[in-house]
Motif scaffolding. Structure first.
Motif, mmCIF file in Angstrom:
data_model
loop_
_atom_site.group_PDB
_atom_site.id
_atom_site.type_symbol
_atom_site.label_atom_id
_atom_site.label_comp_id
_atom_site.label_asym_id
_atom_site.label_seq_id
_atom_site.Cartn_x
_atom_site.Cartn_y
_atom_site.Cartn_z
ATOM 1 N N GLU A 48 15.471 76.024 -46.810
ATOM 2 C CA GLU A 48 16.851 75.522 -46.931
ATOM 3 C C GLU A 48 17.173 75.513 -48.418
ATOM 4 N N PHE A 49 17.665 76.645 -48.923
ATOM 5 C CA PHE A 49 17.662 76.835 -50.375
ATOM 6 C C PHE A 49 18.834 76.188 -51.099
ATOM 7 N N SER A 50 19.877 75.784 -50.375
ATOM 8 C CA SER A 50 20.992 75.070 -51.017
ATOM 9 C C SER A 50 21.756 74.251 -49.987
ATOM 10 N N ASN A 51 22.148 73.025 -50.381
ATOM 11 C CA ASN A 51 22.971 72.225 -49.463
ATOM 12 C C ASN A 51 24.421 72.193 -49.927
ATOM 13 N N SER A 52 24.743 73.087 -50.847
ATOM 14 C CA SER A 52 26.117 73.159 -51.312
ATOM 15 C C SER A 52 26.961 73.847 -50.233
ATOM 16 N N CYS A 53 28.096 73.253 -49.871
ATOM 17 C CA CYS A 53 28.919 73.861 -48.830
ATOM 18 C C CYS A 53 30.397 73.589 -49.090
ATOM 19 N N ALA A 54 31.201 74.638 -48.924
ATOM 20 C CA ALA A 54 32.639 74.505 -49.156
ATOM 21 C C ALA A 54 33.383 74.173 -47.866
ATOM 22 N N LYS A 55 32.675 74.136 -46.761
ATOM 23 C CA LYS A 55 33.348 73.946 -45.466
ATOM 24 C C LYS A 55 33.227 72.515 -44.974
ATOM 25 N N ASN A 56 34.027 72.232 -43.958
ATOM 26 C CA ASN A 56 34.085 70.863 -43.461
ATOM 27 C C ASN A 56 33.925 70.765 -41.956
ATOM 28 N N CYS A 57 32.979 71.500 -41.409
ATOM 29 C CA CYS A 57 32.701 71.430 -39.977
ATOM 30 C C CYS A 57 32.526 69.939 -39.631
ATOM 31 N N LEU A 58 33.260 69.474 -38.654
ATOM 32 C CA LEU A 58 33.362 68.033 -38.403
ATOM 33 C C LEU A 58 32.034 67.341 -38.120
ATOM 34 N N TYR A 59 31.088 68.091 -37.565
ATOM 35 C CA TYR A 59 29.834 67.484 -37.100
ATOM 36 C C TYR A 59 28.740 67.464 -38.156
ATOM 37 N N GLY A 61 26.332 67.089 -41.455
ATOM 38 C CA GLY A 61 25.987 66.126 -42.499
ATOM 39 C C GLY A 61 26.118 66.655 -43.913
ATOM 40 N N ILE A 62 26.146 67.976 -44.115
ATOM 41 C CA ILE A 62 26.266 68.480 -45.499
ATOM 42 C C ILE A 62 27.653 69.070 -45.761
ATOM 43 N N ARG A 63 28.614 68.706 -44.933
ATOM 44 C CA ARG A 63 30.001 69.189 -45.106
ATOM 45 C C ARG A 63 30.533 68.820 -46.498
ATOM 46 N N ALA A 64 31.489 69.610 -46.980
ATOM 47 C CA ALA A 64 31.964 69.451 -48.363
ATOM 48 C C ALA A 64 32.433 68.029 -48.670
ATOM 49 N N ASP A 65 33.120 67.389 -47.715
ATOM 50 C CA ASP A 65 33.691 66.072 -47.997
ATOM 51 C C ASP A 65 32.673 64.935 -47.998
ATOM 52 N N ASN A 66 31.439 65.212 -47.695
ATOM 53 C CA ASN A 66 30.420 64.159 -47.778
ATOM 54 C C ASN A 66 30.025 63.985 -49.247
ATOM 55 N N SER A 67 30.837 63.197 -49.953
ATOM 56 C CA SER A 67 30.656 63.103 -51.405
ATOM 57 C C SER A 67 29.451 62.232 -51.777
ATOM 58 N N ALA A 68 28.919 61.502 -50.792
ATOM 59 C CA ALA A 68 27.746 60.661 -51.080
ATOM 60 C C ALA A 68 26.490 61.510 -51.296
ATOM 61 N N LEU A 69 26.546 62.753 -50.872
ATOM 62 C CA LEU A 69 25.332 63.579 -50.863
ATOM 63 C C LEU A 69 25.115 64.322 -52.180
ATOM 64 N N PRO A 70 23.969 64.108 -52.854
ATOM 65 C CA PRO A 70 23.698 64.916 -54.052
ATOM 66 C C PRO A 70 23.440 66.372 -53.643
ATOM 67 N N ARG A 71 24.006 67.280 -54.375
ATOM 68 C CA ARG A 71 23.875 68.709 -54.003
ATOM 69 C C ARG A 71 22.765 69.363 -54.811
ATOM 70 N N HIS A 224 26.296 62.574 -36.887
ATOM 71 C CA HIS A 224 25.807 62.176 -38.210
ATOM 72 C C HIS A 224 26.712 61.051 -38.730
ATOM 73 N N PRO A 225 26.099 59.979 -39.285
ATOM 74 C CA PRO A 225 26.918 58.821 -39.687
ATOM 75 C C PRO A 225 27.917 59.090 -40.812
ATOM 76 N N ASP A 226 27.697 60.135 -41.615
ATOM 77 C CA ASP A 226 28.631 60.400 -42.723
ATOM 78 C C ASP A 226 29.604 61.529 -42.392
ATOM 79 N N THR A 227 29.992 61.630 -41.132
ATOM 80 C CA THR A 227 30.937 62.679 -40.727
ATOM 81 C C THR A 227 32.033 62.052 -39.858
ATOM 82 N N PRO A 228 33.128 62.769 -39.664
ATOM 83 C CA PRO A 228 34.204 62.221 -38.822
ATOM 84 C C PRO A 228 33.759 61.987 -37.374
ATOM 85 N N LEU A 229 32.673 62.593 -36.953
ATOM 86 C CA LEU A 229 32.213 62.400 -35.572
ATOM 87 C C LEU A 229 31.194 61.262 -35.446
#
Ligand code: SAH
Ligand code: SF4
Length: 340
Positions: A48-59, A61-71, A224-229
């Protein structure tokens, strides 16, 4: 050989198999797996070479809007060293997975693929989201053999709601590009996205057949607790046998596909989920080789197993599992099986 193919009504009937008859369904799927793909389990090591993601799939945990997550994005040398570790294990494929982002750079990634291929000779699978056709073509030229891109749900409206940044049409187009380029293709779906019924599950399985996939990965949705779902229940949480029935029916409908026992099964059934899936239709296992310091940051879903384990421990654990199951380990790259 078992009589195939099954139609939609038959598939729905099989998915509705009552609990007391499930064992028969599992055994039938296990026989079909044995007849068509043999007894060997192919091992594919994931990085899993990078958790950086520009997308926001609702389900996710590494979606772009999860700002709590260090990338993080691993450096070339570290990825290459990890791939060498895979080479030294019994796995014969490196699966390079990440969010959908330009963090690495498409050209730089191509150059890395070349190095991995030249230095390890491993089969290479990439799973990094939707990319332009030219990028897939370039990565193939650099040594990429396969690509994983799930369609997640075959219902276009549901797809749109879950994926604010893309459409099912775009996703299927990307899968078509991969096919045209002669890249082996893996796709699949989430089992039990809220609101899913048996008919939709059957349609998901049928879309796998229609796409004539080389590999099919499916796994239960986990909120996932840090997502809209967050807090949403899996549609089958009260009847988790459905997760296994889905894998078994998937095998009956797609006898020649490589089907992995996906990691999420161990989140729901700790220590035994993936083993059970391997006895109910699956023929591939994907041990995690991601360096341990990144694992906590790649939690697509909660309760992901093995976050504290090293690559060496995961490689050793897989051998114990195969031994317990009485299954041999696949030799050679484990490419797509030829169609009959
Ligand atoms: N960014 C790439 C690869 C990483 S995501 C891509 O999207 O294709 C890999 C897979 O993780 C997705 O296809 C999705 O089906 C699965 N996944 C993401 N969030 C999940 C969740 N909450 N529960 C179960 N599976 C999830
Ligand atoms: Fe990004 Fe893939 Fe997660 Fe979607 S599923 S948010 S593309 S990592």
């Amino acid at each position: 050989m078992e009589i195939l193919p099954l139609n939609r009504e038959e598939i729905i009937g099989l998915l509705n198999t009552p609990a007391e008859d499930c064992q028969q369904l599992y055994e039938r799927a296990d026989r079909v797996r044995q007849q068509y793909t043999g007894d060997a389990v192919f091992l594919r090591g994931i990085i899993e070479f990078s958790n950086s993601c520009a997308k926001n799939c609702l389900y996710c945990g590494i979606r772009a809007d999860n700002s709590a997550l260090p990338r993080y994005t691993m450096e070339e040398d570290e990825i290459l060293a990890t791939a060498r570790g895979i080479r030294q294990s019994k796995a014969t494929t490196a699966v390079l997975q990440s969010g959908e982002s330009s963090a690495f750079g498409d050209e730089r990634f191509g150059a890395l693929l070349r190095r991995i291929k030249e230095e390890t000779g491993l089969a290479i699978t990439v799973s990094a989201g939707e990319r332009p056709r030219d990028v897939y073509a370039y990565w193939k030229e650099c040594g990429m053999d396969r690509y994983l891109l799930r369609f997640e749900s075959s219902d276009p409206d549901r797809y749109r709601k879950l994926h604010p940044d893309s459409s099912l049409e775009d996703r299927l187009q990307a899968l078509q590009h991969l096919r045209d380029l002669g890249i082996q293709r893996g796709s699949g779906f989430l089992i039990g996205i809220p609101g899913e019924d048996v008919a939709l599950l059957a349609d998901n399985i049928l879309l796998c057949r229609a796409l004539d996939l080389d590999m099919i990965g499916i796994g239960p949705f986990l909120a996932h607790p840090d997502t809209p779902l967050k807090g949403e229940k899996n549609s089958w949480s009260e009847a988790p046998e459905m997760f296994f029935k889905a894998v078994s029916v998937l095998r009956l409908v797609n006898p020649l596909a490589h089907i992995p026992a996906t990691t999420v099964f161990d989140s729901i059934f700790p220590g035994e989920g993936r083993n059970l899936v391997l006895q109910r239709g699956a023929n591939v296992f994907m041990p995690n080789f991601t360096p341990v310091n990144y694992r906590e940051k790649y939690l697509l879903y909660p309760d992901k197993p093995c976050v504290d384990e090293t690559a060496g421990q995961c490689a050793a654990c897989v051998l114990v599992r195969m031994e317990a199951l009485g299954r041999e380990i696949g030799k050679g790259p484990g490419h797509a099986l030829p169609r009959v």
